[in-house]
Enzyme design. Structure first.
Site: not given
Ligand SMILES: Cc1ncc(C[n+]2csc(CCOP(=O)(O)OP(=O)(O)O)c2C)c(N)n1
Lengths: 562, 161
Positions: A476, A111-112, A49, A161
């Site tokens: 990052m 439920f749900q 979703e 519902k």
């Molecule tokens: C849902 C979610 N969880 C955690 C983060 C924290 N976060 C920001 S950038 C990042 C790394 C992303 O890694 P990747 O998708 O491999 O991209 P890259 O930076 O290597 O291009 C994380 C964990 C986030 N932005 N969103």
């Protein structure tokens, strides 16, 4: 003739012009799905979703029309929360319909059952629990109206519902009557006049354009305005596409990973013209130093954005497009030629900044640089391509190196920074524009957050292209650990990864991999020439960083450049 | 600075939580909040007492106005207005103190609305200063319980909200 709630819902959607519904069925919405079976609205069955909301959001960003999605009660509804919060932070018009347990059971831990109206109250522009089938049509009308007007945003409609099964006469209201909601579009003439005065006195003005420019379809007006007066123009992440990046006046993105010239120009300007932007902390860095010597004009449809973070000299509340049109008209009566002459030294300074530290990376022999992949995609995709991103380095490199020229061609989660956004958003855009090239530029971490949607693109023959910049890291976060936490790479190395090419193939899609610099162009060309969905994996330099970078809490002129 | 803000809202399901959620979600504080229906059964009026510097108060008013169910927002610091609060106090009233308490009640133009051999329950309306003063006068007698409505306010003059 009487109609059931489920029928009223679908008839209303048709009248709203909804052509695609992204959704996932369940017990509470069986009645709607039963009607959908032979109803002339296309339903796209996602695999989670969260993806339904992101897809509706991507559809909305790409088309400018509200996106719509449908989920069941309880877990179906709670799974939408991240998608809703993402749309809310970026002011995207999405209407979410959730089923709810029968009215008589609400509050009984049925439920749900989940109090989704309570849960989403702080991340929707507004939401409704429908208590009476005779109110359903009015509520749907209001939901779309609220989502798409003023500062847009997501609106959730929760329908028990029994309401879906109850019957009522169906009249879809022509107009919305709400005494408590009347967004103002018209910029105040007096304020516009004040702004013109400030502008004509400026010697070092900068336009700082945000997502509001894209949302209000004002890219043309913005470009006209900046060009008319020769004002250097920077965009936020959300504003990309709102101003052509190949224009001489374009400074590129500003902020934490902004260009040297954009951050320097904002730091040294004497007038900042903020257009549909909200002074986000990722943009301003240390607030006291942000455009510290400048007067500020702020145009925004949302009064709460104005003077929230930074005190402004001339606020103009109104639709960005309307206000820009007024500004263009008013400045045309001033001595523009003389004004441009005064600006010449400032324009020269901006050009010098551009020449001093242009965006750059060092090519290593054989190794694939992620920036190079983005540049190549930008070169080969064409101006009409729609680009989405995930979050992290992939997102910032795309913002920096992709030359956006048109609005609504860049879909990214700016405010919430939601990993997993890009792929489903691309699905939404592709569903709206089956013939355009739609590409999700992804990280190896983010793509795994909604990778299951490969099944969706296969089922509906949506030819989305995915380009994974695989650095085997949560890049990052690793970059922050490298720079600010002594290279202690705690839980950012993706030690186990699927074979992405085989994974694509397992879903029936095409998978391509590039391991060497020389292969990049070939892979991209092959992917673009393929009719169906393609997943491209680029094995990139593992510890490449995004530069420039403003460390958190520093002023934006204090950039780390390499 | 302290501000009293009146908010006219659509009398809809969940509107109170939208308002209180706005305050908690954005870190604004609420010192008191009172709500009841107005003469129009479709609207309610809330009176909120809050605190903050000029910029915060400005944000609070804008954010309130932004809520879809909010019809009108008035900051009573911006106009001449009257403010009142109702208090109920249950105070110890053993025989030797009873006369003294009644004297206080009389001076404050309060009323005793319930009594037992050991206690009085006193009702009074007034502005904040008066309510606080009453509490201070009764405190030495031993207050068992108090309930205050929180402030309600209205602009002076003939004009309506
Ligand atoms: C849902 C979610 N969880 C955690 C983060 C924290 N976060 C920001 S950038 C990042 C790394 C992303 O890694 P990747 O998708 O491999 O991209 P890259 O930076 O290597 O291009 C994380 C964990 C986030 N932005 N969103």
């Amino acid at each position: 003739m009487k109609k059931t709630g489920a029928q009223i819902l679908l008839e209303s959607l048709k009248l709203e012009g909804v052509d695609i519904l992204f959704g996932y069925p369940g017990g509470a919405v069986l009645d709607i799905y039963n009607e959908l079976f032979d109803f002339p609205i296309k339903h796209i069955l996602v695999r989670h979703e969260q993806a339904a909301v992101h897809a509706a959001d991507g559809y909305a960003r790409a088309t400018g029309r509200a996106g719509a999605c449908l989920v069941t009660s309880g877990p179906g509804a709670t799974n939408t929360v991240t998608g809703i919060a993402t749309a809310y932070m970026d002011s995207i018009p999405v209407v979410i319909f959730s089923g709810q347990v029968p009215s008589a059971l609400i509050g009984n831990d049925a439920f749900q059952e989940a109090d989704i109206v309570g849960i989403t109250r702080p991340c929707t522009k507004h939401n409704y629990l429908v208590k009476d089938v005779t109110q359903l049509a009015r509520i749907i009308k209001e939901a779309f109206y609220i989502a798409t007007t003023g500062r847009p945003g997501p609106v959730l409609v929760d329908i028990p519902k029994d309401i879906l099964q109850a019957q009522a006469d169906f009249h879809y209201p022509e107009k919305v009557k709400m005494r408590s909601y009347n967004p103002n579009y018209e910029g105040h003439h007096g304020q516009v006049a004040k702004a013109v005065k400030l502008i004509m006195k400026a010697e070092k003005p900068v336009v700082y354009a945000g997502g509001g420019v894209v949302l209000s379809n004002a890219a043309e007006e913005l470009t006209e305005f900046s060009r008319l007066l020769n004002i250097p123009t920077t965009t936020t992440l959300m504003g990309l596409g709102g101003f052509p990046e190949d224009d001489d006046l374009a400074l590129g993105m500003l902020g934490m990973h902004g260009t040297y010239r954009a951050n320097m120009a904002v730091t040294h300007c004497d007038l900042l013209i903020a257009v549909g932007a909200r002074f986000d902390d990722r943009v301003t860095g240390k607030l006291e130093h942000f455009a510290a010597g400048a007067k500020i004009i702020h145009i925004d449809i949302d009064p709460t954005s104005i003077s929230k973070n930074v005190k402004v000299d001339v606020p103009i509340v109104g639709d960005v497009r309307d206000v820009l049109q007024k500004l263009i008209k008013s400045v045309a009566e001033e001595d523009i030629e003389n004004f441009k002459k005064t600006l010449a030294p400032w324009n020269k300074e901006a050009a010098e900044w551009k020449a001093t530290y242009p965006l750059a990376y060092k090519q290593k022999k054989g190794v694939i640089k992620p920036q190079y992949v983005v540049e190549k995609i930008s070169e080969l995709a064409g101006d009409d391509a729609i680009i989405s991103t995930e979050v992290g380095q992939n997102q910032m490199w795309t913002a920096q190196y992709y030359k956006f020229k048109k609005p609504r061609t860049f879909l990214t989660s700016g405010g919430l920074g939601t990993m997993g956004y890009g792929f489903p958003a691309a699905i939404g855009a592709q569903a709206a524009y089956p013939d355009r090239l739609v590409i999700d530029i992804a990280g190896d971490g983010s793509i795994q957050m909604n990778i299951q949607e490969l099944a969706t693109v296969m089922q509906y023959r949506l030819p989305v292209k995915i380009a994974i910049l695989n650095n085997h890291f949560l890049g990052m976060v690793r970059q922050w650990q490298e720079l600010f936490y002594d290279k202690r790479y705690s839980s950012t190395c993706m030690q186990v990864q699927p074979d992405f090419v085989k994974l694509a193939e397992a879903y029936g899609a095409k998978g391509l991999r590039a391991k060497k610099h020389e292969d990049v162009e070939k892979v991209i060309k092959e992917a673009f020439a393929t009719e169906g969905p393609v997943l491209m994996e680029f094995i990139v330099d593992q510890e490449e960083d995004v530069y420039p970078m403003v460390p958190a809490g520093k002023s934006i002129s204090e950039m780390l450049l390499v | 600075m302290r501000h009293t803000i009146s908010v006219l809202v659509e009398n809809e399901f969940g509107v109170l939580s939208r308002i209180s959620g706005l305050f908690s979600g954005r870190g604004f504080n609420i010192e008191s909040l009172s709500v009841a229906e107005t003469i129009d059964p479709e609207t309610s009026r809330m009176t909120i007492v809050t605190r903050g510097n000029e910029q915060i108060i400005e944000q609070i008013k804008k954010q309130l106005n932004k809520l879809i169910n909010v019809i009108k927002v008035v900051d009573h610091a911006m106009e001449q207005s009257v403010e009142r609060e109702l208090i109920l106090v249950k105070v110890n009233a053993e025989s030797e103190m009873r006369a003294e308490i009644l004297r206080v009640v009389d001076i404050f133009r309060a009323r005793v609305i319930d009594l037992t051999p050991k206690s009085y329950t006193i009702e009074m309306t007034g502005d904040e200063g008066k309510v606080t003063a009453l509490v201070e006068m009764l405190r030495p007698m031993g207050i068992k319980e108090i309930a205050r409505t929180g402030k309600i306010a209205m602009g002076r003059g003939a004009k309506g909200l």
